[in-house]
Design a protein around this motif. Structure first.
Motif, PDB file in Angstrom:
ATOM      1  N   GLN A 417      -1.909 134.516 -25.727  1.00  0.00           N
ATOM      2  CA  GLN A 417      -3.114 134.591 -26.575  1.00  0.00           C
ATOM      3  C   GLN A 417      -4.059 135.711 -26.153  1.00  0.00           C
ATOM      4  OE1 GLN A 417      -4.624 130.430 -27.737  1.00  0.00           O
ATOM      5  NE2 GLN A 417      -3.445 130.028 -25.893  1.00  0.00           N
ATOM      6  N   GLY A 418      -3.665 136.467 -25.122  1.00  0.00           N
ATOM      7  CA  GLY A 418      -4.512 137.570 -24.694  1.00  0.00           C
ATOM      8  C   GLY A 418      -5.613 137.176 -23.719  1.00  0.00           C
ATOM      9  N   ILE A 419      -5.482 136.022 -23.091  1.00  0.00           N
ATOM     10  CA  ILE A 419      -6.449 135.598 -22.061  1.00  0.00           C
ATOM     11  C   ILE A 419      -5.960 136.138 -20.727  1.00  0.00           C
ATOM     12  CG2 ILE A 419      -7.483 133.618 -20.863  1.00  0.00           C
ATOM     13  CD1 ILE A 419      -6.919 131.970 -23.415  1.00  0.00           C
ATOM     14  N   SER A 420      -6.824 136.858 -20.016  1.00  0.00           N
ATOM     15  CA  SER A 420      -6.347 137.473 -18.781  1.00  0.00           C
ATOM     16  C   SER A 420      -6.817 136.755 -17.514  1.00  0.00           C
ATOM     17  CB  SER A 420      -6.769 138.946 -18.734  1.00  0.00           C
ATOM     18  OG  SER A 420      -8.150 139.041 -18.923  1.00  0.00           O
ATOM     19  N   LEU A 421      -7.755 135.838 -17.644  1.00  0.00           N
ATOM     20  CA  LEU A 421      -8.270 135.180 -16.449  1.00  0.00           C
ATOM     21  C   LEU A 421      -8.013 133.674 -16.489  1.00  0.00           C
ATOM     22  CD1 LEU A 421     -11.727 137.003 -16.183  1.00  0.00           C
ATOM     23  CD2 LEU A 421      -9.656 137.480 -14.850  1.00  0.00           C
ATOM     24  N   CYS A 422      -7.532 133.129 -15.346  1.00  0.00           N
ATOM     25  CA  CYS A 422      -7.324 131.689 -15.250  1.00  0.00           C
ATOM     26  C   CYS A 422      -8.089 131.137 -14.057  1.00  0.00           C
ATOM     27  CB  CYS A 422      -5.834 131.359 -15.090  1.00  0.00           C
ATOM     28  SG  CYS A 422      -4.909 131.591 -16.618  1.00  0.00           S
ATOM     29  N   VAL A 423      -8.686 129.970 -14.250  1.00  0.00           N
ATOM     30  CA  VAL A 423      -9.377 129.277 -13.159  1.00  0.00           C
ATOM     31  C   VAL A 423      -8.470 128.146 -12.686  1.00  0.00           C
ATOM     32  CG1 VAL A 423     -11.344 127.802 -12.595  1.00  0.00           C
ATOM     33  CG2 VAL A 423     -11.672 129.839 -14.031  1.00  0.00           C
ATOM     34  N   ILE A 424      -8.193 128.145 -11.363  1.00  0.00           N
ATOM     35  CA  ILE A 424      -7.266 127.162 -10.816  1.00  0.00           C
ATOM     36  C   ILE A 424      -7.997 126.302  -9.788  1.00  0.00           C
ATOM     37  CG2 ILE A 424      -5.029 126.871  -9.659  1.00  0.00           C
ATOM     38  CD1 ILE A 424      -4.558 129.916 -10.444  1.00  0.00           C
ATOM     39  N   ILE A 425      -8.014 125.016 -10.021  1.00  0.00           N
ATOM     40  CA  ILE A 425      -8.664 124.100  -9.075  1.00  0.00           C
ATOM     41  C   ILE A 425      -7.697 122.976  -8.738  1.00  0.00           C
ATOM     42  CG2 ILE A 425     -10.638 122.545  -8.698  1.00  0.00           C
ATOM     43  CD1 ILE A 425     -12.209 124.223 -10.749  1.00  0.00           C
ATOM     44  N   GLY A 426      -7.241 122.943  -7.473  1.00  0.00           N
ATOM     45  CA  GLY A 426      -6.397 121.862  -6.991  1.00  0.00           C
ATOM     46  C   GLY A 426      -7.243 120.885  -6.178  1.00  0.00           C
ATOM     47  N   THR A 427      -6.581 119.926  -5.551  1.00  0.00           N
ATOM     48  CA  THR A 427      -7.316 118.889  -4.791  1.00  0.00           C
ATOM     49  C   THR A 427      -8.210 119.511  -3.736  1.00  0.00           C
ATOM     50  OG1 THR A 427      -5.208 117.759  -4.981  1.00  0.00           O
ATOM     51  CG2 THR A 427      -6.951 116.582  -3.832  1.00  0.00           C
ATOM     52  N   GLU A 428      -7.673 120.497  -3.002  1.00  0.00           N
ATOM     53  CA  GLU A 428      -8.442 121.118  -1.929  1.00  0.00           C
ATOM     54  C   GLU A 428      -9.695 121.798  -2.446  1.00  0.00           C
ATOM     55  OE1 GLU A 428      -8.520 120.979   1.369  1.00  0.00           O
ATOM     56  OE2 GLU A 428      -7.103 119.399   0.849  1.00  0.00           O
ATOM     57  N   GLU A 429      -9.499 122.625  -3.482  1.00  0.00           N
ATOM     58  CA  GLU A 429     -10.633 123.341  -4.071  1.00  0.00           C
ATOM     59  C   GLU A 429     -11.673 122.363  -4.612  1.00  0.00           C
ATOM     60  OE1 GLU A 429      -7.482 124.128  -4.898  1.00  0.00           O
ATOM     61  OE2 GLU A 429      -7.188 126.271  -4.487  1.00  0.00           O
ATOM     62  N   LYS A 431     -12.385 119.393  -3.642  1.00  0.00           N
ATOM     63  CA  LYS A 431     -13.136 118.765  -2.544  1.00  0.00           C
ATOM     64  C   LYS A 431     -14.233 119.671  -2.019  1.00  0.00           C
ATOM     65  CE  LYS A 431      -9.714 115.802  -0.407  1.00  0.00           C
ATOM     66  NZ  LYS A 431      -8.571 116.055   0.481  1.00  0.00           N
ATOM     67  N   THR A 432     -13.954 120.982  -2.011  1.00  0.00           N
ATOM     68  CA  THR A 432     -14.902 121.920  -1.391  1.00  0.00           C
ATOM     69  C   THR A 432     -15.703 122.716  -2.438  1.00  0.00           C
ATOM     70  OG1 THR A 432     -13.059 123.483  -1.286  1.00  0.00           O
ATOM     71  CG2 THR A 432     -13.526 122.206   0.703  1.00  0.00           C
ATOM     72  N   ASN A 433     -15.676 122.227  -3.696  1.00  0.00           N
ATOM     73  CA  ASN A 433     -16.394 122.927  -4.780  1.00  0.00           C
ATOM     74  C   ASN A 433     -15.997 124.395  -4.894  1.00  0.00           C
ATOM     75  OD1 ASN A 433     -17.960 120.934  -6.015  1.00  0.00           O
ATOM     76  ND2 ASN A 433     -19.327 120.913  -4.243  1.00  0.00           N
ATOM     77  N   LYS A 434     -14.709 124.619  -4.701  1.00  0.00           N
ATOM     78  CA  LYS A 434     -14.222 125.986  -4.834  1.00  0.00           C
ATOM     79  C   LYS A 434     -13.281 126.116  -6.026  1.00  0.00           C
ATOM     80  CE  LYS A 434     -15.096 127.754  -0.325  1.00  0.00           C
ATOM     81  NZ  LYS A 434     -14.602 128.069   1.011  1.00  0.00           N
ATOM     82  N   ALA A 435     -12.854 127.318  -6.289  1.00  0.00           N
ATOM     83  CA  ALA A 435     -11.904 127.560  -7.377  1.00  0.00           C
ATOM     84  C   ALA A 435     -11.169 128.858  -7.088  1.00  0.00           C
ATOM     85  CB  ALA A 435     -12.641 127.672  -8.706  1.00  0.00           C
TER      86      ALA A 435
END
Lengths: 462, 462
Positions: A417-429, A431-435
């Motif tokens: 679809q032409g989207i170039s950015l993905c945000v990935i958040i697993g269990t670890e991220e 927990k620490t408010n990261k991505a």
């Protein structure tokens, strides 16, 4: 479910539709054009798609166009109430085939609620029974602007038009173009001065208008056919071929006025043209983007002064991509009032289709979404939803991936679809408010706090 | 010029048009709505205004609607070539009356070029032979979004809809509103559980849907008419009147599922509703802006799960200002494929007309221009044009006053159009590259350099 049998669900011939990436291109162009129109104070109006047939046909307005009448079709269960439908017995109605006749009707209908000079733009679709084989559409969008006055209309409105055209085509980056400016009075005045009879002047204008399409030889033949002498024809051809810089042509025209002191119409045209050119310069239009072209006539009978055509350099075969001019007796037709006006028109649907085909424009990505928040595990969905909202509040367009599929599949869906950015958040991220922020263009991935996420994305999108 | 005699140039009944200030309000609302749609990744499409009649009528799609067929009208000078026009002998065609049937056709036509789940919005006009006396229009704009999947469609798409509705109505500032959420399976499941025969369930849903319009007594009579017993009716009325907070109603529904272990459909509905509500909360929709209302049924037969209506608090008589729901067998109709979808629709034209009448919204100024550069003397026109361009480049919409009139007249013309700022440059200011900036709201006037002008204007506009 049962398939609706044997239904031909294709679009009717001549009524095409756009895929999302094409429609997004159209939306972007409409937004850009609108922005320029509004920066000059043009205000939007929209007239109904349907007008009374007598309005569309008034004073021979229909011209050569096939138009579409509309007729109510009652549903099967309501055939009996035909008379109650409030539709039978009503006047003949049809779809509008241009924006000019409706503008005249709009002004007549709303005269006392409008402020003059009335500067309006209009970009809604019009309908015409064009032959599909000509590569034309039966429903298409024209972007029209006109300024209308009740008495006098300053020539500086004529000067604004090339400034507007120039800004639009510069903004949409379609390459070099030149706006060719002329004045009908110069042409008709010159025809008069070489002795063309009054009743042949209109035909002369129409023949000259076809010069680029049919060539000089054919023009000569056509002029001969309507009884213009060989000498007159040669004078006309020599005249409309006068070439040079804007200054050179203006000087040549001024010299001619001195040689033809009785040619009032011609002289007036030259004065008008000089005034318009001076305004165009004061408005800062680049000298590369306009010229005087004495062969520009515009076939439409209603033009009385300044006329414009716009040529895309290197793509002359496309014809004029934006044309227009000044008229006196057009929009006052329903009021019996002389209302001078000047306007231009971009045939947007046709232009997009031709610019796409010629490879001058490209479609946009099929979605406005700029980021996909991927689904690593359903349990983290509350986080995905919250992070998505946080990005939207920062003005970013986001798709949240709801289906639990492999990361690879989700990236594929984003790229498709032409989207170039993905945000990935697993269990670890989580927990620490990261991505993790992954750029699918170069496969780079960085880890950021959820707080920094929007800023990091905006940096990559700009 | 001669007046076009006896022509009725009014708009055809039911086809209204907007004055510039009203059209500008519509444009503003369309932009706002589009912005929210796009922030969730919905992409624009536009289907032709004209479809084959067999498409519009497929599977009883026309319903109760009067639609408009189109018929080519040749111009007087081309009557002879009827057969060559490429129009005769073509299939019956008509104007689309909603966006749903065209969406189904669009998906069938472009199946392999679309990415699923396919999230699209569509805001172009539709045409219906509505009776003018109902305050309805024959041409109107609906703003529709739908997400369509080829197999499963996550309930989180259902949850996004109230988030989108909420953002839109918050952004356009029309006061307090509440999105009333229900699930058709809960209703039909409950009807089953009290013993309503399968073939009467649809009628029950339709009668319940009219509760607000016709009142409880009339609903009871209608249910009696189709053979629902007084006891069943009472159970149904008691059920749909269950009131309370979202938590209270969800708890009550969960209690009921335990009392009716065999009511599979009901149980499924309750689970779906709980999932949707949980998603709505995770998306941060304010608790004031949504509720569960078990009486919401939506009359349209195709809804199968979540349903929504939106009420403007204090203006309940307006009816639902945004409605929608989930369906299974709608957009796959031409493909014979089950394609689950969920969507909402805002009947924008009608909404604007009602909100204007109710004084909830007001029209915008009649011009997008924010500043008028007045004409003190024609000799300074080059300066006026250059200053105007400089302001436009700073993103300000400018009208340059070309006519030389008294300052008072020019201020009047500005005020009449809703322009509050005027730039005044006389001989003295021109010499020193200065300008006076007059605020017509408080008649204050300051002197600034032409360089500072744009910044000073932007400060006053924000």
């Amino acid at each position: 479910m049962a398939k609706a049998d044997k239904i031909n669900f294709t679009t009717p011939s001549g009524f095409p539709e756009f895929l999302p990436g094409e429609k997004r291109l159209e939306v972007y162009l409409l937004d850009t054009i609108r922005g320029v129109f509004e920066s000059y104070g043009f205000t939007p109006i929209e007239t109904p798609a349907v007008e009374r047939l007598e309005v569309l046909q008034a004073k021979g307005n229909q011209g050569d166009n096939i138009i579409y009448g509309i007729d109510p079709i009652l549903p099967p269960n309501r055939q009996a109430e035909k008379d109650k439908a409030g539709e039978s017995g009503s006047e003949a109605r049809a779809l509008k085939f241009d924006q000019t006749v409706p503008l005249a009707a709009y002004i007549a209908r709303n005269l006392n609620n409008l402020t003059f000079p009335f500067a309006r733009y209009q970009m809604d679709p019009v309908f015409r029974g064009e032959r599909a084989k000509d590569g034309r559409f039966r429903q298409f969008r024209q972007c029209d602007i006109d300024v209308i006055a009740r008495r006098e209309l300053s020539l500086l409105y004529d000067a604004q038009m090339p400034a507007i055209i120039s800004e639009i085509f510069t903004a949409i980056k379609i390459g070099d173009f030149v706006i060719r400016i002329n004045n009908r009075k110069i042409l008709t005045g010159f025809f008069q001065s070489v002795g063309v009879a009054e009743d042949k002047i209109r035909s002369c204008v129409n023949i000259i208008d076809n010069l680029e399409k049919i060539g000089e030889t054919k023009v000569k033949q056509e002029l001969d056919k309507i009884g213009i002498s060989a000498e007159q024809t040669q004078q006309i051809i020599d005249f409309i071929k006068i070439d040079g810089t804007v200054e050179q042509i203006l000087n040549e025209l001024k010299n001619l006025t001195e040689k033809m002191p009785e040619a009032e119409q011609f002289k007036l045209g030259v004065t008008e043209l000089a005034t318009v050119i001076s305004g165009v310069r004061n408005l800062g239009v680049s000298e590369n983007n306009f010229c005087i072209d004495l062969s520009i006539a515009r076939g439409l009978n209603y033009y009385t002064g300044t006329v414009y055509e716009t040529t895309l350099i290197g793509h002359e075969a496309l014809g004029s991509i934006c044309s227009g001019g000044r008229y006196e007796e057009l929009v006052g037709m329903f009021l019996g009032e002389k209302m001078p006006g000047v306007g231009i028109s971009i045939g947007l649907t046709r232009l997009i289709s031709r610019l796409l085909k010629a490879g001058i424009l490209d479609v946009l990505p099929s979605t406005p979404a700029q980021v996909m928040v991927v689904n690593m595990q359903n349990e983290l969905m509350p986080t995905y939803l919250q992070v998505s909202q946080q990005l939207r509040q920062a003005g970013i367009n986001v798709i949240t991936s709801f289906d639990q599929r492999s990361l690879g599949k989700q990236f594929q869906l984003a790229e498709k679809q032409g989207i170039s950015l993905c945000v990935i958040i697993g269990t670890e991220e989580a927990k620490t408010n990261k991505a993790a922020l992954k750029d699918l263009r170069n496969r780079e991935q960085i880890e950021v706090t959820q707080e920094e996420l929007a800023a990091q994305i905006q940096k990559r999108l700009s």
